[in-house]
Each structure stands twice: as C-alpha cells, then as structure tokens.
Design a protein around this motif. Structure first.
Motif, PDB file in Angstrom:
ATOM      1  N   ARG A   1      -5.357   8.528  -1.519  1.00  0.00           N
ATOM      2  CA  ARG A   1      -6.241   8.538  -0.353  1.00  0.00           C
ATOM      3  C   ARG A   1      -6.672   7.123   0.041  1.00  0.00           C
ATOM      4  NH1 ARG A   1      -9.079  13.277   1.354  1.00  0.00           N
ATOM      5  NH2 ARG A   1      -8.171  15.109   0.404  1.00  0.00           N
ATOM      6  N   ALA A   2      -6.914   6.274  -0.944  1.00  0.00           N
ATOM      7  CA  ALA A   2      -7.307   4.895  -0.644  1.00  0.00           C
ATOM      8  C   ALA A   2      -6.177   4.148   0.058  1.00  0.00           C
ATOM      9  CB  ALA A   2      -7.712   4.178  -1.928  1.00  0.00           C
ATOM     10  N   ALA A   3      -4.956   4.356  -0.415  1.00  0.00           N
ATOM     11  CA  ALA A   3      -3.807   3.691   0.211  1.00  0.00           C
ATOM     12  C   ALA A   3      -3.613   4.182   1.643  1.00  0.00           C
ATOM     13  CB  ALA A   3      -2.544   3.942  -0.615  1.00  0.00           C
ATOM     14  N   VAL A   4      -3.720   5.490   1.849  1.00  0.00           N
ATOM     15  CA  VAL A   4      -3.558   6.048   3.192  1.00  0.00           C
ATOM     16  C   VAL A   4      -4.674   5.561   4.111  1.00  0.00           C
ATOM     17  CG1 VAL A   4      -3.588   8.206   4.519  1.00  0.00           C
ATOM     18  CG2 VAL A   4      -2.271   8.067   2.404  1.00  0.00           C
ATOM     19  N   TYR A   5      -5.898   5.531   3.603  1.00  0.00           N
ATOM     20  CA  TYR A   5      -7.038   5.059   4.385  1.00  0.00           C
ATOM     21  C   TYR A   5      -6.825   3.612   4.843  1.00  0.00           C
ATOM     22  CZ  TYR A   5     -11.792   3.546   5.428  1.00  0.00           C
ATOM     23  OH  TYR A   5     -12.898   3.017   6.033  1.00  0.00           O
ATOM     24  N   ASN A   6      -6.437   2.762   3.910  1.00  0.00           N
ATOM     25  CA  ASN A   6      -6.228   1.348   4.252  1.00  0.00           C
ATOM     26  C   ASN A   6      -5.041   1.152   5.199  1.00  0.00           C
ATOM     27  OD1 ASN A   6      -8.394   0.214   2.789  1.00  0.00           O
ATOM     28  ND2 ASN A   6      -7.236   0.418   0.890  1.00  0.00           N
TER      29      ASN A   6
ATOM     30  N   PHE B   1       4.005   7.771   7.210  1.00  0.00           N
ATOM     31  CA  PHE B   1       3.153   8.957   7.098  1.00  0.00           C
ATOM     32  C   PHE B   1       3.929  10.230   7.442  1.00  0.00           C
ATOM     33  CE2 PHE B   1      -1.251   6.775   7.818  1.00  0.00           C
ATOM     34  CZ  PHE B   1      -1.128   6.146   6.593  1.00  0.00           C
ATOM     35  N   ASN B   2       4.727  10.173   8.506  1.00  0.00           N
ATOM     36  CA  ASN B   2       5.504  11.357   8.901  1.00  0.00           C
ATOM     37  C   ASN B   2       6.548  11.720   7.850  1.00  0.00           C
ATOM     38  OD1 ASN B   2       4.168  11.901  11.328  1.00  0.00           O
ATOM     39  ND2 ASN B   2       5.352  10.329  12.398  1.00  0.00           N
TER      40      ASN B   2
ATOM     41  N   LEU C   1       0.831  -1.209   0.000  1.00  0.00           N
ATOM     42  CA  LEU C   1       0.000   0.000   0.000  1.00  0.00           C
ATOM     43  C   LEU C   1       0.867   1.261   0.000  1.00  0.00           C
ATOM     44  CD1 LEU C   1      -2.742  -1.083   2.538  1.00  0.00           C
ATOM     45  CD2 LEU C   1      -3.018  -0.756   0.082  1.00  0.00           C
ATOM     46  N   ALA C   2       2.025   1.183   0.650  1.00  0.00           N
ATOM     47  CA  ALA C   2       2.921   2.346   0.682  1.00  0.00           C
ATOM     48  C   ALA C   2       3.421   2.683  -0.724  1.00  0.00           C
ATOM     49  CB  ALA C   2       4.096   2.075   1.619  1.00  0.00           C
ATOM     50  N   GLU C   3       3.565   1.669  -1.571  1.00  0.00           N
ATOM     51  CA  GLU C   3       3.969   1.923  -2.959  1.00  0.00           C
ATOM     52  C   GLU C   3       2.877   2.688  -3.700  1.00  0.00           C
ATOM     53  OE1 GLU C   3       4.846  -1.836  -4.678  1.00  0.00           O
ATOM     54  OE2 GLU C   3       6.593  -2.184  -3.399  1.00  0.00           O
ATOM     55  N   GLN C   4       1.629   2.429  -3.356  1.00  0.00           N
ATOM     56  CA  GLN C   4       0.521   3.120  -4.018  1.00  0.00           C
ATOM     57  C   GLN C   4       0.442   4.587  -3.615  1.00  0.00           C
ATOM     58  OE1 GLN C   4      -3.099   0.983  -3.311  1.00  0.00           O
ATOM     59  NE2 GLN C   4      -2.325  -0.900  -4.226  1.00  0.00           N
ATOM     60  N   MET C   5       1.075   4.962  -2.519  1.00  0.00           N
ATOM     61  CA  MET C   5       1.069   6.362  -2.095  1.00  0.00           C
ATOM     62  C   MET C   5       1.913   7.230  -3.015  1.00  0.00           C
ATOM     63  SD  MET C   5       1.318   5.951   2.041  1.00  0.00           S
ATOM     64  CE  MET C   5       1.572   7.692   2.306  1.00  0.00           C
ATOM     65  N   GLN C   6       2.771   6.623  -3.810  1.00  0.00           N
ATOM     66  CA  GLN C   6       3.645   7.384  -4.696  1.00  0.00           C
ATOM     67  C   GLN C   6       2.966   7.773  -6.002  1.00  0.00           C
ATOM     68  OE1 GLN C   6       7.044   4.871  -5.110  1.00  0.00           O
ATOM     69  NE2 GLN C   6       7.571   4.991  -2.942  1.00  0.00           N
TER      70      GLN C   6
ATOM     71  N   ARG D   1      -2.123  14.162   7.905  1.00  0.00           N
ATOM     72  CA  ARG D   1      -2.177  14.627   9.288  1.00  0.00           C
ATOM     73  C   ARG D   1      -3.461  14.173   9.981  1.00  0.00           C
ATOM     74  NH1 ARG D   1      -0.414  19.732   6.774  1.00  0.00           N
ATOM     75  NH2 ARG D   1       1.835  19.814   6.970  1.00  0.00           N
ATOM     76  N   CYS D   2      -4.569  14.183   9.246  1.00  0.00           N
ATOM     77  CA  CYS D   2      -5.848  13.727   9.788  1.00  0.00           C
ATOM     78  C   CYS D   2      -5.766  12.239  10.154  1.00  0.00           C
ATOM     79  CB  CYS D   2      -6.953  13.977   8.755  1.00  0.00           C
ATOM     80  SG  CYS D   2      -8.566  13.358   9.266  1.00  0.00           S
ATOM     81  N   LYS D   3      -5.175  11.463   9.310  1.00  0.00           N
ATOM     82  CA  LYS D   3      -5.064  10.023   9.580  1.00  0.00           C
ATOM     83  C   LYS D   3      -4.069   9.735  10.707  1.00  0.00           C
ATOM     84  CE  LYS D   3      -8.130   8.497   6.861  1.00  0.00           C
ATOM     85  NZ  LYS D   3      -9.317   7.843   7.396  1.00  0.00           N
ATOM     86  N   ILE D   4      -3.020  10.531  10.797  1.00  0.00           N
ATOM     87  CA  ILE D   4      -2.058  10.374  11.892  1.00  0.00           C
ATOM     88  C   ILE D   4      -2.758  10.648  13.233  1.00  0.00           C
ATOM     89  CG2 ILE D   4       0.004  11.401  12.961  1.00  0.00           C
ATOM     90  CD1 ILE D   4       1.133  11.748  10.101  1.00  0.00           C
TER      91      ILE D   4
END
Length: 131
Positions: free
Chosen positions: A80-85, A104-105, A67-72, A122-125
């Motif tokens: 947003r989907a990757a961060v949500y999951n 995330f940081n 999922l971290a790869e999808q954040m790129q 930041r919201c998800k953190i």
C-alpha cells in the motif's frame, strides 16, 4: 681558568642554538587559521583525483521503478505504501503518469494479486485519472 669558562660559554651557546633549531625542525607549531596541514592537503588531492576518475551514469532511473519493485512484496502495508507513493508521483509528474497507470493496470489484471490489493489499486487509478 678563563679558558675553561670561555670554552664552557661557547658550548652553552652552541647547545642553546641547537636546542632552538631542533625545536623548530621537530615542532612546526600550530597552523594558522587559513592554513591546512600537509596530510590534509594530500587527502584532499587524493579524494579529488579519485572523484575525477569515477565514471558517471549515463542513464537515469525514474523513482517509481524502485517503488514498483516494492509492490511485489507480500506484506500489505509495504504494498500500500508503494502504491500510495507511486500514485502521488503520477498525480504530480505527468510524464510518469502513463507508465505508472500501465503498471497498476497490469497488477489489476494479474490473477495472483489478492482482491484487497486490486481494490486499493482501482481506487488509486481513479484518483490519478481524476487529477
């Protein structure tokens, strides 16, 4: 004349015998419910041998790394989907929480990431820290 009929009778019996045996040699008949055909048995043996020769993975990759790869990706919806999951994984699985928060940081500290993405991170953190 009786010789001819007797000879024909013997020939007919031989023909009938050959017809019966050849049918059973060529046509084996339908297999019973609990039997399998020879081809299926060979296929099962080959598949089990191939499966036994496979090398097993010695390492395990946590699901959040894919999922971290999808954040790129530049697409906002995929990000947003990757961060949500990943945030859901961090909330439910404590052992991955620190790693996901570090990812995330790092993204929040990155200058190339847009502000809308940083705000969502930041919201998800905050959600992760609240749980």
């Amino acid at each position: 004349m009786s010789d001819i009929y007797r000879h024909a009778g013997i020939l007919n019996k031989i023909k009938a015998l050959v017809a019966k045996t050849s049918r059973s040699i060529i046509w084996r008949g339908r297999p019973k419910d609990n039997e399998i055909s020879e081809k299926i048995a060979q296929k099962i043996q080959k598949n089990s041998y191939d499966f036994s020769q496979l090398k097993r993975k010695d390492s395990f990759t946590p699901p959040y790394l894919s999922l971290a790869e999808q954040m790129q990706v530049e697409d906002e919806q995929i990000f947003r989907a990757a961060v949500y999951n990943m945030a859901n994984i961090a909330v439910t699985r404590r052992k991955y929480r620190a790693d996901i928060l570090n990812i995330f940081n790092d993204y929040v500290a990155n200058e190339a990431v847009s502000e809308s993405k940083k705000d969502y991170l930041r919201c998800k953190i905050a959600e992760i820290n609240a749980s």
